[in-house]
Design a protein around this motif. Structure first.
Motif, PDB file in Angstrom:
ATOM      1  N   LYS A 260      24.399 -19.405 -24.755  1.00 24.13           N
ATOM      2  CA  LYS A 260      24.041 -18.034 -25.102  1.00 24.13           C
ATOM      3  C   LYS A 260      22.861 -18.060 -26.059  1.00 24.13           C
ATOM      4  O   LYS A 260      22.758 -18.921 -26.930  1.00 24.13           O
ATOM      5  CB  LYS A 260      25.223 -17.332 -25.757  1.00 24.13           C
ATOM      6  N   ARG A 261      21.992 -17.082 -25.908  1.00 31.28           N
ATOM      7  CA  ARG A 261      20.792 -17.013 -26.728  1.00 31.28           C
ATOM      8  C   ARG A 261      20.670 -15.644 -27.394  1.00 31.28           C
ATOM      9  O   ARG A 261      19.584 -15.067 -27.473  1.00 31.28           O
ATOM     10  CB  ARG A 261      19.565 -17.331 -25.870  1.00 31.28           C
ATOM     11  N   ASP A 262      21.801 -15.149 -27.890  1.00 32.30           N
ATOM     12  CA  ASP A 262      21.794 -13.856 -28.585  1.00 32.30           C
ATOM     13  C   ASP A 262      20.938 -13.926 -29.846  1.00 32.30           C
ATOM     14  O   ASP A 262      20.265 -12.969 -30.214  1.00 32.30           O
ATOM     15  CB  ASP A 262      23.220 -13.447 -28.963  1.00 32.30           C
ATOM     16  N   ASP A 263      21.011 -15.059 -30.525  1.00 32.30           N
ATOM     17  CA  ASP A 263      20.216 -15.300 -31.727  1.00 32.30           C
ATOM     18  C   ASP A 263      20.224 -16.792 -32.013  1.00 32.30           C
ATOM     19  O   ASP A 263      20.920 -17.560 -31.339  1.00 32.30           O
ATOM     20  CB  ASP A 263      20.754 -14.505 -32.929  1.00 32.30           C
ATOM     21  N   VAL A 264      19.454 -17.206 -33.004  1.00 34.63           N
ATOM     22  CA  VAL A 264      19.339 -18.623 -33.331  1.00 34.63           C
ATOM     23  C   VAL A 264      20.683 -19.202 -33.756  1.00 34.63           C
ATOM     24  O   VAL A 264      21.057 -20.305 -33.355  1.00 34.63           O
ATOM     25  CB  VAL A 264      18.285 -18.839 -34.439  1.00 34.63           C
ATOM     26  N   ALA A 265      21.422 -18.466 -34.573  1.00 31.84           N
ATOM     27  CA  ALA A 265      22.703 -18.965 -35.069  1.00 31.84           C
ATOM     28  C   ALA A 265      23.682 -19.242 -33.934  1.00 31.84           C
ATOM     29  O   ALA A 265      24.349 -20.286 -33.908  1.00 31.84           O
ATOM     30  CB  ALA A 265      23.308 -17.962 -36.052  1.00 31.84           C
ATOM     31  N   THR A 266      23.773 -18.316 -32.996  1.00 26.22           N
ATOM     32  CA  THR A 266      24.674 -18.488 -31.851  1.00 26.22           C
ATOM     33  C   THR A 266      24.271 -19.689 -31.014  1.00 26.22           C
ATOM     34  O   THR A 266      25.109 -20.500 -30.602  1.00 26.22           O
ATOM     35  CB  THR A 266      24.663 -17.226 -30.978  1.00 26.22           C
ATOM     36  N   PHE A 267      22.974 -19.822 -30.779  1.00 26.99           N
ATOM     37  CA  PHE A 267      22.463 -20.935 -29.985  1.00 26.99           C
ATOM     38  C   PHE A 267      22.798 -22.274 -30.640  1.00 26.99           C
ATOM     39  O   PHE A 267      23.334 -23.182 -29.999  1.00 26.99           O
ATOM     40  CB  PHE A 267      20.950 -20.781 -29.816  1.00 26.99           C
ATOM     41  N   LEU A 268      22.519 -22.408 -31.929  1.00 23.65           N
ATOM     42  CA  LEU A 268      22.762 -23.666 -32.623  1.00 23.65           C
ATOM     43  C   LEU A 268      24.248 -23.983 -32.730  1.00 23.65           C
ATOM     44  O   LEU A 268      24.649 -25.156 -32.682  1.00 23.65           O
ATOM     45  CB  LEU A 268      22.131 -23.633 -34.021  1.00 23.65           C
ATOM     46  N   GLN A 269      25.058 -22.967 -32.866  1.00 25.69           N
ATOM     47  CA  GLN A 269      26.508 -23.180 -32.933  1.00 25.69           C
ATOM     48  C   GLN A 269      27.015 -23.790 -31.629  1.00 25.69           C
ATOM     49  O   GLN A 269      27.861 -24.692 -31.639  1.00 25.69           O
ATOM     50  CB  GLN A 269      27.217 -21.866 -33.213  1.00 25.69           C
ATOM     51  N   GLN A 270      26.477 -23.327 -30.507  1.00 27.86           N
ATOM     52  CA  GLN A 270      26.891 -23.875 -29.217  1.00 27.86           C
ATOM     53  C   GLN A 270      26.423 -25.316 -29.047  1.00 27.86           C
ATOM     54  O   GLN A 270      27.127 -26.139 -28.450  1.00 27.86           O
ATOM     55  CB  GLN A 270      26.338 -23.003 -28.090  1.00 27.86           C
ATOM     56  N   ILE A 271      25.242 -25.620 -29.574  1.00 30.59           N
ATOM     57  CA  ILE A 271      24.768 -26.998 -29.533  1.00 30.59           C
ATOM     58  C   ILE A 271      25.721 -27.889 -30.320  1.00 30.59           C
ATOM     59  O   ILE A 271      26.081 -28.993 -29.884  1.00 30.59           O
ATOM     60  CB  ILE A 271      23.343 -27.103 -30.121  1.00 30.59           C
ATOM     61  N   ALA A 272      26.153 -27.413 -31.479  1.00 30.42           N
ATOM     62  CA  ALA A 272      27.080 -28.171 -32.323  1.00 30.42           C
ATOM     63  C   ALA A 272      28.368 -28.480 -31.576  1.00 30.42           C
ATOM     64  O   ALA A 272      28.865 -29.614 -31.600  1.00 30.42           O
ATOM     65  CB  ALA A 272      27.385 -27.386 -33.600  1.00 30.42           C
ATOM     66  N   VAL A 273      28.905 -27.483 -30.910  1.00 33.19           N
ATOM     67  CA  VAL A 273      30.150 -27.660 -30.164  1.00 33.19           C
ATOM     68  C   VAL A 273      29.952 -28.634 -29.005  1.00 33.19           C
ATOM     69  O   VAL A 273      30.786 -29.517 -28.748  1.00 33.19           O
ATOM     70  CB  VAL A 273      30.665 -26.307 -29.632  1.00 33.19           C
ATOM     71  N   SER A 274      28.818 -28.510 -28.325  1.00 33.70           N
ATOM     72  CA  SER A 274      28.537 -29.343 -27.161  1.00 33.70           C
ATOM     73  C   SER A 274      28.463 -30.822 -27.537  1.00 33.70           C
ATOM     74  O   SER A 274      29.117 -31.672 -26.917  1.00 33.70           O
ATOM     75  CB  SER A 274      27.225 -28.906 -26.505  1.00 33.70           C
ATOM     76  N   ILE A 275      27.696 -31.148 -28.558  1.00 34.70           N
ATOM     77  CA  ILE A 275      27.537 -32.562 -28.899  1.00 34.70           C
ATOM     78  C   ILE A 275      28.791 -33.128 -29.561  1.00 34.70           C
ATOM     79  O   ILE A 275      29.118 -34.296 -29.367  1.00 34.70           O
ATOM     80  CB  ILE A 275      26.299 -32.807 -29.788  1.00 34.70           C
ATOM     81  N   SER A 276      29.498 -32.298 -30.310  1.00 36.88           N
ATOM     82  CA  SER A 276      30.728 -32.775 -30.956  1.00 36.88           C
ATOM     83  C   SER A 276      31.780 -33.142 -29.930  1.00 36.88           C
ATOM     84  O   SER A 276      32.604 -34.033 -30.159  1.00 36.88           O
ATOM     85  CB  SER A 276      31.284 -31.704 -31.902  1.00 36.88           C
ATOM     86  N   SER A 277      31.757 -32.463 -28.797  1.00 36.36           N
ATOM     87  CA  SER A 277      32.764 -32.715 -27.770  1.00 36.36           C
ATOM     88  C   SER A 277      32.461 -33.971 -26.954  1.00 36.36           C
ATOM     89  O   SER A 277      33.316 -34.461 -26.230  1.00 36.36           O
ATOM     90  CB  SER A 277      32.840 -31.515 -26.812  1.00 36.36           C
ATOM     91  N   ARG A 278      31.242 -34.487 -27.102  1.00 30.14           N
ATOM     92  CA  ARG A 278      30.824 -35.599 -26.250  1.00 30.14           C
ATOM     93  C   ARG A 278      30.500 -36.890 -27.008  1.00 30.14           C
ATOM     94  O   ARG A 278      30.775 -37.987 -26.517  1.00 30.14           O
ATOM     95  CB  ARG A 278      29.594 -35.159 -25.442  1.00 30.14           C
TER      96      ARG A 278
ATOM     97  N   GLU B 271      22.668 -35.725 -23.636  1.00 29.83           N
ATOM     98  CA  GLU B 271      22.625 -35.598 -22.176  1.00 29.83           C
ATOM     99  C   GLU B 271      23.446 -34.377 -21.759  1.00 29.83           C
ATOM    100  O   GLU B 271      23.038 -33.604 -20.877  1.00 29.83           O
ATOM    101  CB  GLU B 271      23.206 -36.866 -21.562  1.00 29.83           C
ATOM    102  N   LYS B 272      24.576 -34.192 -22.422  1.00 29.06           N
ATOM    103  CA  LYS B 272      25.408 -33.020 -22.147  1.00 29.06           C
ATOM    104  C   LYS B 272      24.688 -31.742 -22.544  1.00 29.06           C
ATOM    105  O   LYS B 272      24.743 -30.724 -21.828  1.00 29.06           O
ATOM    106  CB  LYS B 272      26.741 -33.125 -22.894  1.00 29.06           C
ATOM    107  N   VAL B 273      23.993 -31.777 -23.660  1.00 26.65           N
ATOM    108  CA  VAL B 273      23.222 -30.607 -24.091  1.00 26.65           C
ATOM    109  C   VAL B 273      22.196 -30.233 -23.023  1.00 26.65           C
ATOM    110  O   VAL B 273      22.049 -29.055 -22.665  1.00 26.65           O
ATOM    111  CB  VAL B 273      22.514 -30.885 -25.436  1.00 26.65           C
ATOM    112  N   LEU B 274      21.491 -31.219 -22.502  1.00 25.54           N
ATOM    113  CA  LEU B 274      20.484 -30.955 -21.474  1.00 25.54           C
ATOM    114  C   LEU B 274      21.121 -30.438 -20.187  1.00 25.54           C
ATOM    115  O   LEU B 274      20.597 -29.524 -19.537  1.00 25.54           O
ATOM    116  CB  LEU B 274      19.679 -32.225 -21.201  1.00 25.54           C
ATOM    117  N   ASN B 275      22.249 -31.019 -19.821  1.00 29.62           N
ATOM    118  CA  ASN B 275      22.924 -30.586 -18.593  1.00 29.62           C
ATOM    119  C   ASN B 275      23.444 -29.150 -18.705  1.00 29.62           C
ATOM    120  O   ASN B 275      23.481 -28.417 -17.711  1.00 29.62           O
ATOM    121  CB  ASN B 275      24.091 -31.525 -18.276  1.00 29.62           C
ATOM    122  N   ASP B 276      23.869 -28.776 -19.914  1.00 30.09           N
ATOM    123  CA  ASP B 276      24.442 -27.442 -20.136  1.00 30.09           C
ATOM    124  C   ASP B 276      23.408 -26.428 -20.618  1.00 30.09           C
ATOM    125  O   ASP B 276      23.757 -25.294 -20.956  1.00 30.09           O
ATOM    126  CB  ASP B 276      25.575 -27.520 -21.167  1.00 30.09           C
ATOM    127  N   TRP B 277      22.155 -26.829 -20.664  1.00 29.48           N
ATOM    128  CA  TRP B 277      21.093 -26.049 -21.308  1.00 29.48           C
ATOM    129  C   TRP B 277      21.067 -24.581 -20.886  1.00 29.48           C
ATOM    130  O   TRP B 277      20.989 -23.678 -21.724  1.00 29.48           O
ATOM    131  CB  TRP B 277      19.739 -26.696 -21.030  1.00 29.48           C
TER     132      TRP B 277
END
Length: 212
Positions: free
Chosen positions: A58-76, A48-54
């Motif tokens: 940052k979308r510089d590249d796939v790696a950056t995008f996925l890293q932010q997803i990891a941080v987002s869900i880990s925090s919630r 839900e947090k991932v969707l809210n923060d969608w």
């Protein structure tokens, strides 16, 4: 990598997140049979947090995008699910750095990296009655289909089919990890909630792929 590669990864993550939110009760009910019943709630709150923060990722590249997803869900996400899912996305992010494009072979590499991360973080192996018992065999089948020269649609269908078959097959296993392991032999006869959740998520991703 191209904008299309990133768009494909975005579709997968967004569908995963939306399915986790939509299936909160179903995943929770599955987990309540022999576990503590919090799987649905935990995944729903995290994604839900991932969707809210969608729109902020940052979308510089796939790696950056996925890293932010990891941080987002880990925090919630609470309990054991947060570290496991966070590690999965982080490992997939790292694997993507070595890839030139996101094709079927790349998907296998990222899925394997995610599964390996879950194994190490959760000290789990195949046969322990976890989501790995659906994810790993499905990834193996995807790799086999690609190597055999199957077309993309056949590969996707085999991936989803194997995930579902293997998730259902966890009924025969005794839980060795997580709260369900406290039930011992009583866990035999019910499918692992995490494995079924993975199968459902994959099915939703594959069902919407051609419409993305």
């Amino acid at each position: 990598m191209t904008a299309t590669d990133l768009a494909d990864v975005e579709f997968v993550v967004h569908t995963l997140a939306q399915t986790a939110v939509d299936k909160e009760k179903e995943f929770g009910d599955l987990d309540a049979v022999v576990g503590d019943g919090d799987l649905g709630y935990s995944l729903a709150r995290g994604f839900e947090k991932v969707l809210n923060d969608w729109d902020t990722f940052k979308r510089d590249d796939v790696a950056t995008f996925l890293q932010q997803i990891a941080v987002s869900i880990s925090s919630r996400i609470g309990g054991t699910s947060g570290p496991l899912w966070g590690t999965a996305f982080l490992r997939a992010s790292t694997a993507s750095k070595a890839l030139d494009t996101i094709d079927g072979t790349a998907a296998v590499a990222m899925l394997r990296a995610a599964a390996d991360g879950i194994m190490k973080r959760g000290n789990a192996n195949l046969g322990d009655k976890t989501l790995l018992d659906a994810l790993v065999p499905a990834t193996d089948e995807l790799e086999r289909q690609i190597a055999a020269g199957a077309d993309a649609a056949e590969c996707r269908a085999a991936f989803a089919r194997t995930a579902r078959e293997c998730a259902d097959a966890t009924r025969k296993l005794e839980a060795k990890r997580g709260r369900a392991s406290y039930s011992g032999e009583r866990s035999i006869g019910s499918p692992d909630a995490g494995a079924v959740a993975v199968a459902i998520i994959i099915e939703h991703i594959i069902a919407g792929w051609d419409k993305r």
